[in-house]
Design an enzyme around this catalytic site. Structure first.
Site, PDB file in Angstrom:
ATOM      1  CB  THR A  46      -0.620   0.199   1.378  1.00 16.23           C
ATOM      2  OG1 THR A  46      -0.180  -0.232   2.752  1.00 16.23           O
ATOM      3  CG2 THR A  46      -1.441  -0.938   1.857  1.00 16.23           C
ATOM      4  N   GLY A  48       3.168   4.069   0.561  1.00 13.92           N
ATOM      5  CA  GLY A  48       3.921   4.513   0.803  1.00 13.92           C
ATOM      6  C   GLY A  48       4.929   3.699   1.019  1.00 13.92           C
ATOM      7  CE  LYS A  78      -3.992   2.286   3.666  1.00 20.55           C
ATOM      8  NZ  LYS A  78      -2.729   3.722   4.116  1.00 20.55           N
ATOM      9  CE  LYS A 149     -12.561 -15.831  13.603  1.00 21.59           C
ATOM     10  NZ  LYS A 149     -14.084 -15.279  13.159  1.00 21.59           N
ATOM     11  CE1 TYR A 228      14.127 -14.086  41.747  1.00 26.57           C
ATOM     12  CE2 TYR A 228      16.043 -15.103  41.138  1.00 26.57           C
ATOM     13  CZ  TYR A 228      15.761 -14.220  42.250  1.00 26.57           C
ATOM     14  OH  TYR A 228      16.901 -14.020  42.875  1.00 26.57           O
ATOM     15  CG  HIS A 290      13.253  -5.570  51.182  1.00 26.13           C
ATOM     16  ND1 HIS A 290      13.091  -5.677  50.885  1.00 26.13           N
ATOM     17  CD2 HIS A 290      14.181  -5.468  52.644  1.00 26.13           C
ATOM     18  CE1 HIS A 290      14.203  -7.112  51.515  1.00 26.13           C
ATOM     19  NE2 HIS A 290      14.700  -6.279  52.047  1.00 26.13           N
ATOM     20  NE  ARG A 452      -1.119   6.887  61.893  1.00 23.43           N
ATOM     21  CZ  ARG A 452      -0.305   6.519  60.320  1.00 23.43           C
ATOM     22  NH1 ARG A 452       0.582   6.871  60.706  1.00 23.43           N
ATOM     23  NH2 ARG A 452      -1.584   5.844  59.896  1.00 23.43           N
ATOM     24  CG  PHE A 487      -6.305  10.716  61.294  1.00 19.76           C
ATOM     25  CD1 PHE A 487      -7.174   9.319  62.048  1.00 19.76           C
ATOM     26  CD2 PHE A 487      -7.320  10.639  60.577  1.00 19.76           C
ATOM     27  CE1 PHE A 487      -7.712   8.868  61.840  1.00 19.76           C
ATOM     28  CE2 PHE A 487      -8.482   9.589  60.119  1.00 19.76           C
ATOM     29  CZ  PHE A 487      -8.636   8.925  60.709  1.00 19.76           C
ATOM     30  CG  ASP A 492      -1.999   5.412  71.210  1.00 27.56           C
ATOM     31  OD1 ASP A 492      -2.154   6.330  69.784  1.00 27.56           O
ATOM     32  OD2 ASP A 492      -2.606   4.715  71.680  1.00 27.56           O
ATOM     33  NE  ARG A 534      -6.421   8.106  53.810  1.00 27.40           N
ATOM     34  CZ  ARG A 534      -6.508   7.560  54.026  1.00 27.40           C
ATOM     35  NH1 ARG A 534      -7.705   7.086  55.212  1.00 27.40           N
ATOM     36  NH2 ARG A 534      -7.442   6.837  52.755  1.00 27.40           N
TER      37      ARG A 534
END
Length: 538
Positions: A46, A48, A78, A149, A228, A290, A452, A487, A492, A534
């Site tokens: 086709t 070009g 086309k 296909k 792996y 890590h 926390r 928060f 504590d 947050r």
């Protein structure tokens, strides 16, 4: 209703007598077409592509001479024609299909060579809307899918990387291609059109600001097959999506062993973190282990920043990833190589630094020619059983937030600078995250705890360990500030940070017990700033 099969067995070897070629990327085209022509294979092409084949001195039939219809609408129409798709989809051993081919003068294509309009390249280059849409290929994917296909009889190539393999197979099998190869090429072809359509649909969703489109598609191209995954019994591959964001996918590896799955994951985390710090303001270094930072610092020079980052947790830094926000220089390189390091990633490196790193043959060095923009939009994806969790990237930057002092005492200038630094780092620490910072360097990091309070205590304990290693009389958390990614649900966690020596706190706020937490801060003359944003990271 599903379409049933006639169960006609596919032949093993299919002779290739006629090829349809239509490519946007003409890399290797002349050489491959030459091999096909030398084997006596008829070439149909086709626009070009046909011109390029003819310029190579090869006989080629323009697709218009096959269909009897000219290319129209600037080449948009086309190949969408029965004489093309009939030749691609016909089951050669089905008498009804063979009769239809005879009745309508349809000749089969045995080999289809197609790569698609460069939609991804135009999108990534920031093409305007009309230009980007014009680079959505229609006829190409239709022919690729038709040929794939019907791989029982047709072989389909979608990239120049397969030219040599197919040419060798043709030579080995007397101008025939085996069924297994046709199957593999078909699988690749369907994956290619799927990734292509994913890029198009993703661009539309982004352009139209569709937060939750009804269908989501993602695609990528294999960059490297990993030895792996996270563990030796897991298989893994690294797929590039085409996003030009500076990072592990766009970096060039200057030296060192192949990157592992864990290397890539940790290096990405490191570089995203260090990208938070403007290199025009200061040098910054992040050391990751890590996927969590074990030390982050900024300073006038990379060497000083690295030393201060390393001091936060020198034990964990062993075998870690080092990310820099400026080009690696010899002074910094000479310090980094003193500690076993898996990967260094930086925007660049000078010649002296490259020479120093070269002495460590296994040390991977990645150069990116830029930093990731922390404000950039984009998506993050996580797999769960039976689905994908998709969200927009966390591109909140502390400089853009409306910081609110909620205690009687406001932070002083030094504390405020450290609070902003700490919140930038906390954004990149696994939740629950607690980060102690003093004078532009982390001095304790608590990551990934269910409580926390535990994160606050672990970070303080690490600071104590680092102080002992450095021969200090007390940990640097004394007089430090602290950041929490979310928060404090109770006072504590804050009290644990105060016990460690923190003098100021930055946190999102929003707890039912904010008043209790603020009162605890006021009772200890602690400054506290709410961000309203947050930074959970799981």
């Amino acid at each position: 209703m599903a379409v049933t099969s006639k169960n006609i067995p596919a032949p093993d070897l299919v002779p290739v007598r006629r090829a349809l070629i239509s490519v946007s990327d003409k890399t290797g085209l002349a050489a491959f077409a030459g091999k096909l022509a030398a084997a006596g294979i008829e070439l149909v092409s086709t626009g070009g592509t046909a011109a390029a084949i003819a310029e190579a001195g090869l006989a080629v039939t323009d697709i218009s001479n096959v269909t009897g219809f000219p290319e129209i609408m600037d080449g948009r129409v086309k190949t969408l024609h029965p004489l093309v798709h009939g030749g691609l989809l016909a089951i050669r051993d089905d008498p009804q299909h063979a009769a239809a081919m005879d009745a309508h003068g349809i000749r089969p294509f045995d080999l289809v060579v197609i790569n698609l309009y460069p939609f991804e390249e135009v999108r990534n280059a920031g093409g305007d809307y009309a230009t980007t849409v014009e680079n959505v290929d229609i006829g190409g994917p239709a022919m690729v899918r038709a040929a794939a296909k019907n791989h029982a009889y047709v072989a389909v190539l979608t990239e120049p990387a397969d030219y040599d393999r197919v040419a060798a197979s043709l030579a080995e099998n007397g101008n025939c291609l085996p069924y297994l190869l046709r199957q593999e090429l078909a699988a690749k072809a369907f994956a290619r059109t799927a990734a292509y359509d994913a890029a198009i649909s993703g661009w539309f969703a982004q352009t139209l600001d569709l937060a939750d489109p009804h269908w989501r598609a993602f695609g990528g191209r294999l960059g490297e097959a990993m030895r792996y995954g996270e563990n030796p019994h897991q298989e893994a591959g690294f797929y590039r999506t085409g996003d030009k964001r500076a990072g592990v996918a766009t970096a060039r590896q200057v030296q060192g062993k192949h990157l592992s799955y864990n290397n890539l994951n940790d290096t990405d985390a490191a570089f995203e973190l260090v990208g938070e710090f403007d290199p025009a303001e200061s040098a910054a270094v992040a050391i990751i282990k890590h996927a969590n930072p074990c030390g982050v610092a900024r300073a006038a020079t990379l060497r000083e920043a690295y030393g201060r980052a390393l001091a936060c947790d020198p034990v964990s830094a062993f075998g870690g990833i080092v990310a820099l926000n400026r080009a690696l220089d010899a002074e910094a390189a000479s310090e980094i190589v003193k500690t076993f390091t898996e990967v260094i990633i930086a925007p660049g490196a000078d010649a002296d630094a490259l020479a120093l790193i070269a002495a460590k043959k296994n040390l991977r060095l990645l150069l990116t020619d830029g930093l990731p923009d922390p404000r950039a939009s984009g998506l993050t994806i996580k797999s769960v059983a039976g689905g994908l969790l998709v969200q927009s990237r966390d591109n909140a930057v502390v400089e853009d937030l409306d910081l609110k002092t909620v205690t009687r005492r406001a932070p002083d200038a030094r504390e405020l600078a450290d609070l902003k630094f700490a919140f930038k780092v906390a954004k990149h620490v696994k939740s629950n995250a607690i980060v102690y910072v003093r004078d532009g360097a982390t001095v304790g990091v608590g990551a990934g705890q269910m409580s926390r309070v535990d994160s606050a205590r672990i970070a303080a304990r690490k600071a104590e360990d680092a102080a002992v290693a450095a021969g200090m009389t007390e940990p640097l958390t004394r007089g430090a500030v602290v950041a929490s990614d979310a928060f404090f649900p109770f006072a504590d966690g804050l009290l644990a940070a105060i016990e460690a020596g923190a003098t100021a706190v930055i946190q999102p706020g929003g707890s039912m017990r904010d008043a209790e937490v603020i009162a605890a801060a006021d009772a200890h003359d602690i400054a506290m700033v709410f961000t309203g944003t947050r930074h959970f990271r799981h």
